[in-house]
Design an enzyme around this catalytic site. Structure first.
Site, PDB file in Angstrom:
ATOM      1  N   PRO A 334       0.844  -1.204   0.000  1.00 20.19           N
ATOM      2  CA  PRO A 334       0.000   0.000   0.000  1.00 20.19           C
ATOM      3  C   PRO A 334       0.876   1.249   0.000  1.00 20.19           C
ATOM      4  O   PRO A 334       1.416   1.647   1.029  1.00 20.19           O
ATOM      5  CB  PRO A 334      -0.804  -0.136   1.306  1.00 20.19           C
ATOM      6  CG  PRO A 334       0.030  -1.012   2.179  1.00 20.19           C
ATOM      7  CD  PRO A 334       0.793  -1.931   1.284  1.00 20.19           C
ATOM      8  N   ASP A 510       5.866   2.091   2.552  1.00 21.00           N
ATOM      9  CA  ASP A 510       4.920   1.000   2.758  1.00 21.00           C
ATOM     10  C   ASP A 510       4.089   1.330   3.987  1.00 21.00           C
ATOM     11  O   ASP A 510       4.605   1.334   5.110  1.00 21.00           O
ATOM     12  CB  ASP A 510       5.698  -0.313   2.942  1.00 21.00           C
ATOM     13  CG  ASP A 510       4.802  -1.525   3.069  1.00 21.00           C
ATOM     14  OD1 ASP A 510       3.595  -1.359   3.337  1.00 21.00           O
ATOM     15  OD2 ASP A 510       5.317  -2.656   2.928  1.00 21.00           O
ATOM     16  N   HIS A 511       2.800   1.596   3.780  1.00 15.52           N
ATOM     17  CA  HIS A 511       1.959   2.047   4.889  1.00 15.52           C
ATOM     18  C   HIS A 511       1.721   0.954   5.936  1.00 15.52           C
ATOM     19  O   HIS A 511       1.215   1.228   7.029  1.00 15.52           O
ATOM     20  CB  HIS A 511       0.616   2.552   4.351  1.00 15.52           C
ATOM     21  CG  HIS A 511       0.036   3.667   5.162  1.00 15.52           C
ATOM     22  ND1 HIS A 511       0.340   3.865   6.487  1.00 15.52           N
ATOM     23  CD2 HIS A 511      -0.841   4.651   4.832  1.00 15.52           C
ATOM     24  CE1 HIS A 511      -0.317   4.907   6.949  1.00 15.52           C
ATOM     25  NE2 HIS A 511      -1.050   5.412   5.960  1.00 15.52           N
ATOM     26  N   ARG A 512       2.065  -0.280   5.628  1.00 20.68           N
ATOM     27  CA  ARG A 512       1.958  -1.345   6.625  1.00 20.68           C
ATOM     28  C   ARG A 512       3.063  -1.225   7.665  1.00 20.68           C
ATOM     29  O   ARG A 512       2.891  -1.615   8.819  1.00 20.68           O
ATOM     30  CB  ARG A 512       2.044  -2.719   5.956  1.00 20.68           C
ATOM     31  CG  ARG A 512       0.938  -3.009   4.947  1.00 20.68           C
ATOM     32  CD  ARG A 512       1.218  -4.303   4.212  1.00 20.68           C
ATOM     33  NE  ARG A 512       2.506  -4.264   3.529  1.00 20.68           N
ATOM     34  CZ  ARG A 512       3.088  -5.305   2.953  1.00 20.68           C
ATOM     35  NH1 ARG A 512       2.481  -6.486   2.978  1.00 20.68           N
ATOM     36  NH2 ARG A 512       4.245  -5.187   2.351  1.00 20.68           N
ATOM     37  N   VAL A 514       5.124   1.773   7.986  1.00 25.81           N
ATOM     38  CA  VAL A 514       5.345   3.173   8.382  1.00 25.81           C
ATOM     39  C   VAL A 514       4.014   3.911   8.312  1.00 25.81           C
ATOM     40  O   VAL A 514       3.278   3.775   7.330  1.00 25.81           O
ATOM     41  CB  VAL A 514       6.370   3.844   7.438  1.00 25.81           C
ATOM     42  CG1 VAL A 514       6.561   5.305   7.819  1.00 25.81           C
ATOM     43  CG2 VAL A 514       7.699   3.092   7.459  1.00 25.81           C
TER      44      VAL A 514
END
Length: 538
Positions: A334, A510-512, A514
């Site tokens: 993501p 990577d929004h998972r 950070v």
């Protein structure tokens, strides 16, 4: 004439399957003529007849599994005389006086004026890679270090050079073969081998002849040596499989290029075919219109020539692999991008002031070493950006080293060499290493080890232009920094507008791994460090 039962010789293993019978009852055959063809898991072997005669019965059948000592043929051997010994046995033969045998002189024979050298794949620092170019042919005269073949891995193209000068006598690879360290490439005849003296055998001791010599009795011939393994045929130099395996694949309608071989040099065995069929039967049915693994409908194929002239240019291997990596990262990560600007007015003034020193050191000091140092400082301060997610997504792997990749645009596609231990190197060392790796990338000289182990990536489009972009995270890393072209902009200092050199930064993450607040803090920290490089010393 006497009948003889011929048995299977030593096949050098556990035996094999009869895949071809070359004779029939009534055939007259000569010694060394091929009788059967046997295929084992590793080779196809032709079994010759040890004697000359007439075939009475073929005892092996198509599909039989045979091994050493099993009955193969019944042959009527020509040239044996069973009745003559009785007539000759009663007749005494006077003992012949042996003649003295002179010891033969030692001959200084030259075995050869050349020697044969096998050239193998050296350490290429990674997994196996396919052959994309063959630069020599049988009969070519080559020099040491001449390129023999070119291998192309997922990340680099490598030439395998010759270790000696000489003449190519055999080429052992084909286009598309996947090779690794130690695999045989060519055989070379090297001139200048030293001649060695060869002595004749010692004289045989004299023995008195017997008083009566019985007529010779037909002796059973010794079992022939195992036939030399014959390499199984291949399709286009890519698939390694024997005739029996290929027959099974045709019966089941299996494309052998889709089967993973577990034999030597990835040779496909019968068990591999069986396992492949089981795997295919166990897979759940999926919609034909969906892309494997993504569930996204495929883009329909369109004939663009209906609207005008077109030209089809195939993508090279590097661009194909890069495209697969980009799509995999985009679909699985993501992506979010944080944009910011850094005031590099003072940094640029300092960099230009070092021009004379840089020339004296023989390096070109660009903004890239400063960006590397600032990124290394920020990664040390915020280690969540120097990490990777575990495969199951339940934990974070923090890296205690800081290796940063730099994206390099080459005529063949994008390559990302990795600079190791950036936090332990100075600006001059980083400037020299950046130039060296970029030059290797553009000339296809990068080794696989020089493109592995990255924690973070810099992608700079500053020399081309643009005000910002969204770089794709280089998985399994969790962030990448995009740098666009710096431009003079008016900046309000509290009392007036002053011109400042502003550098656009684009941080994709990577929004998972950070969250948005952490990404904003990281971008601000980078901007602060680049605005005042003295803070890098703190």
């Amino acid at each position: 004439m006497a009948e003889e039962l011929v048995k299977i010789p030593d096949l050098g293993g556990d035996g094999g399957e009869v895949v071809e019978i070359n004779v029939a009852p009534g055939d007259r055959i000569s010694a060394e003529e091929t009788v059967l063809t046997v295929e084992s898991d590793k080779a196809t072997m032709e079994i010759p007849s040890p004697v000359t005669g007439k075939v009475i019965e073929v005892l092996a059948k198509m599909g039989d599994t045979v091994s050493e000592g099993m009955d193969m043929l019944r042959i009527e051997v020509e040239g044996s005389a069973a009745s003559e010994p009785e007539a000759r046995e009663a007749t005494p033969v006077p003992a012949a006086q042996p003649e003295p045998v002179a010891a033969p002189a030692v001959e200084a024979a030259v075995e050869t004026a050349s020697q044969t050298i096998e050239v193998r794949v050296p350490d290429i620092g990674g997994d196996r890679a396919p052959v994309v170019e063959i630069s020599v042919a049988v009969g070519d005269e080559i020099q040491a270090d001449d390129a023999l073949i070119t291998l192309e891995s997922d990340k680099a193209t490598m030439e395998v050079p010759s270790t000696h000068a000489g003449k190519v006598t055999a080429l052992h690879v084909n286009m598309g073969d996947e090779l690794g360290e130690g695999d045989l490439v060519v055989t070379i005849e090297v001139q200048g081998a030293v001649a060695t003296p060869v002595s004749a055998p010692a004289p045989v001791a004299e023995k008195p002849a017997p008083v009566s010599a019985p007529a010779p009795v037909a002796q059973k011939p010794a079992a022939p040596a195992a036939a030399a393994p014959v390499a199984a045929p291949t399709t286009g130099g890519v698939v390694y499989a024997g005739p029996a395996v290929r027959r099974i694949s045709r019966e089941f309608g299996i494309d052998l290029t889709q089967v993973k071989g577990t034999g030597p040099k990835s040779r496909i065995l019968k068990e591999d075919i069986q396992n492949f069929v089981k795997e295919q039967l166990a897979k759940p049915a999926t919609p034909a219109a969906a892309v494997a693994g993504s569930g996204i409908p495929a883009i329909p194929e369109i004939d663009f020539s209906q609207w005008g002239e077109i030209e089809i240019l195939p993508l090279n291997k590097l661009r194909q692999i890069a495209a697969e990596n980009f799509q995999r990262s985009w679909l699985n990560i993501p992506h979010v991008t944080q944009h910011d600007e850094a005031d590099i007015t003072e940094l640029e003034a300092f960099r230009k002031a070092q021009k004379a020193i840089a020339e004296a050191k023989g390096v070109r000091l660009t903004p890239l070493p400063f960006l590397l140092k600032a990124a290394a400082y920020a990664l040390r301060e915020m280690p969540q950006f120097c990490s990777s997610l575990s495969a199951d997504g339940t934990s974070r792997i923090l890296k205690k080293y800081i290796n940063i990749g730099i994206a390099v645009d080459t005529p063949d596609g994008l390559m990302v060499p990795v600079i190791k231990d950036v936090d332990h190197k100075g600006l001059w060392e980083l400037a020299a290493e950046c130039a060296e790796l970029a030059d290797k990338a553009r000339n296809k000289k990068l080794k696989p080890a020089e493109m592995k182990g990255g924690c973070f990536t810099l992608s700079s489009l500053g020399s081309i232009g643009g005000t910002g972009f969204t770089p794709i995270v280089n998985a399994p890393e969790v962030a990448i920094l995009g740098i666009s072209k710096a431009a003079i902009k008016p900046h309000w200092n509290g009392s007036e507008f002053v011109p400042r050199l502003m550098l656009p930064l684009s941080l994709s993450y990577d929004h998972r791994a950070v969250n948005g607040a952490e990404a904003a803090h990281f971008a601000v920290l980078l901007s602060t460090l680049l605005a005042d490089i003295r803070k890098l010393l703190l």
